[in-house]
Write an enzyme that holds these catalytic residues in place. Structure first.
Site, PDB file in Angstrom:
ATOM      1  N   ASP A 157      40.371 106.397 108.979  1.00  0.00           N
ATOM      2  CA  ASP A 157      39.085 107.286 109.128  1.00  0.00           C
ATOM      3  C   ASP A 157      37.971 106.460 110.162  1.00  0.00           C
ATOM      4  O   ASP A 157      38.706 105.447 110.413  1.00  0.00           O
ATOM      5  CB  ASP A 157      38.215 107.332 107.830  1.00  0.00           C
TER       6      ASP A 157
ATOM      7  N   ASN B  50      33.960 105.131  94.154  1.00  0.00           N
ATOM      8  CA  ASN B  50      33.629 106.389  93.777  1.00  0.00           C
ATOM      9  C   ASN B  50      35.100 107.229  93.190  1.00  0.00           C
ATOM     10  O   ASN B  50      34.694 108.720  92.930  1.00  0.00           O
ATOM     11  CB  ASN B  50      32.314 107.672  94.444  1.00  0.00           C
TER      12      ASN B  50
ATOM     13  N   HIS C 144      36.689 108.058  95.543  1.00  0.00           N
ATOM     14  CA  HIS C 144      37.051 108.308  97.179  1.00  0.00           C
ATOM     15  C   HIS C 144      39.159 107.297  97.884  1.00  0.00           C
ATOM     16  O   HIS C 144      38.782 106.389  96.872  1.00  0.00           O
ATOM     17  CB  HIS C 144      36.529 108.965  97.693  1.00  0.00           C
TER      18      HIS C 144
ATOM     19  N   GLU D  49      36.138 112.166  99.679  1.00  0.00           N
ATOM     20  CA  GLU D  49      34.973 112.261  98.997  1.00  0.00           C
ATOM     21  C   GLU D  49      35.468 112.906  97.656  1.00  0.00           C
ATOM     22  O   GLU D  49      35.395 114.484  97.644  1.00  0.00           O
ATOM     23  CB  GLU D  49      33.614 112.358  99.380  1.00  0.00           C
TER      24      GLU D  49
HETATM   25  P1  PGA Z   1      36.642  97.769 100.153  1.00  0.00           P
HETATM   26  O1  PGA Z   1      36.280  99.780  99.594  1.00  0.00           O
HETATM   27  O2  PGA Z   1      38.247  98.138  99.883  1.00  0.00           O
HETATM   28  O3  PGA Z   1      35.604  97.550 101.381  1.00  0.00           O
HETATM   29  O4  PGA Z   1      36.404  98.072  98.226  1.00  0.00           O
HETATM   30  C1  PGA Z   1      37.920 100.707  99.383  1.00  0.00           C
HETATM   31  C2  PGA Z   1      37.529 101.875  99.646  1.00  0.00           C
HETATM   32  O5  PGA Z   1      35.984 102.700 100.430  1.00  0.00           O
HETATM   33  O6  PGA Z   1      38.378 103.453  99.702  1.00  0.00           O
END
Ligand code: PGA
Length: 242
Positions: free
Chosen positions: A67, A136, A138, A143
Site C-alpha cells: 500500500d 482494527n 486490517h 479496512e
Molecule cells: P504497525 O502497523 O506495524 O505499525 O502496528 C501494522 C498495520 O497497520 O498493519
C-alpha cells in the site's frame, strides 16, 4: 497455521527473516509482497544484515508493496516508499526496476489502482507475503467493513487506523485520509505468508483474527483460510491465543 512464539523481538525478527531468506535462496527470482509499519522494521534489518554477510542477494528478486498513502510522494518522509527505501531498498542490491509500490500521487487514483492490479496479475503468484495486522484487524489497508476487495483499490482510512499511524506523523491532521491498497487476492494466493505481530496492544485483535469466526469486520480473520501461513508473535502479542 504454524504458530511460533518468541520471548524477544530479536529472536522473532531473526526467525521471520530466516523464513524469507530461505525463499530467496531457494528461488533467487522470488517475488516478495512487502508490508510497512512498526512491526516489520526488525525483519528488514535482519534481511539487510544477511545481505551484508553475503547470505542472500536481491539481484533477481522483485518486490510488490501492499500500500501507499494517497497524497504522499516518493520524497515525503512518511511515505511508504521512503520507509522501504530507508529500511531495505537502499541497503541491498535491488534496482529501481525491481521495486513496485502504488503511486499515491497519481492524478487518477482509480487508474493507478488498475495499473497496480495489472502489474500484480502479470507477476503472478507471490512467493512470500510479509504481513502484519492493524489494531482494527486490517491487513494492508483492507479496512473492516461490509465489503472486502480482492483487487487493488482506493480506500478511505478509518479513524482508528489514522490514529494508530499518527505515531509516524507530526499530528493526526497530517495523516492522509486515503490510501491505495492491494486487495486480499494476491495475499491469499501467495505461496507463503510470513505474518508478524508484537506487543500486548495486538493481543485482542489477534485472538479475534485467529481464534474467532471469519468476519468481514476483522479482515485478518481471512488469514485462517490460507494454507501456508507462518505466524510469528512475541509472548505479549500471543497472550490471548495460548
Ligand atoms: P504497525 O502497523 O506495524 O505499525 O502496528 C501494522 C498495520 O497497520 O498493519
Amino acid at each position: 497455521m504454524n504458530l511460533y512464539i518468541f520471548k524477544s523481538e530479536e529472536e522473532l525478527d531473526h526467525a521471520a527473516a530466516e523464513s524469507v531468506i530461505k525463499v530467496i535462496r531457494t528461488n533467487p527470482n522470488a517475488k516478495l509482497g512487502l508490508a510497512t509499519g512498526q512491526t516489520p522494521i526488525g525483519l528488514y534489518k535482519k534481511l539487510v544484515q544477511a545481505f551484508e554477510n553475503g547470505r542472500v542477494s536481491f539481484k533477481q528478486v522483485t518486490t510488490y508493496n501492499i500500500d501507499e498513502y494517497v497524497g504522499l510522494g516518493k520524497d515525503h518522509p512518511q511515505s511508504f516508499f521512503i520507509y522501504m527505501n530507508d529500511y531495505l531498498f537502499s541497503k541491498v542490491d535491488l534496482s529501481k526496476e525491481q521495486i513496485h509500490i502504488p503511486n499515491g500521487m497519481a492524478e487518477d487514483l482509480e487508474k493507478e489502482a488498475a495499473r497496480y492490479e495489472t502489474l500484480l496479475n502479470q507477476a503472478g503468484q507471490l512467493d512470500v507475503q510479509i504481513l502484519s495486522i492493524g489494531l482494527n484487524g486490517h491487513i494492508g489497508f483492507n479496512e473492516p467493513g461490509t465489503q472486502l476487495h480482492a483487487e487493488t483499490h482506493v480506500v478511505e482510512l478509518t479513524e482508528e487506523t489514522r490514529k494508530a499511524n499518527s505515531k509516524f506523523f507530526p499530528s493526526l491532521d497530517d495523516v492522509p485520509k486515503k490510501a491505495i491498497t492491494m486487495g486480499l487476492g494476491p495475499m491469499m494466493k501467495a505461496k507463503k505468508i510470513v505474518f508478524i505481530a508484537k506487543g500486548e496492544t495486538k493481543a485482542a485483535i489477534l485472538k479475534q483474527a485467529f481464534k474467532g469466526p471469519i468476519d468481514l469486520m476483522v479482515p485478518g480473520s481471512l488469514l485462517q483460510l490460507h494454507s501456508n501461513i507462518e505466524v510469528y508473535l512475541d509472548t505479549k502479542a500471543a497472550s490471548l491465543l495460548i
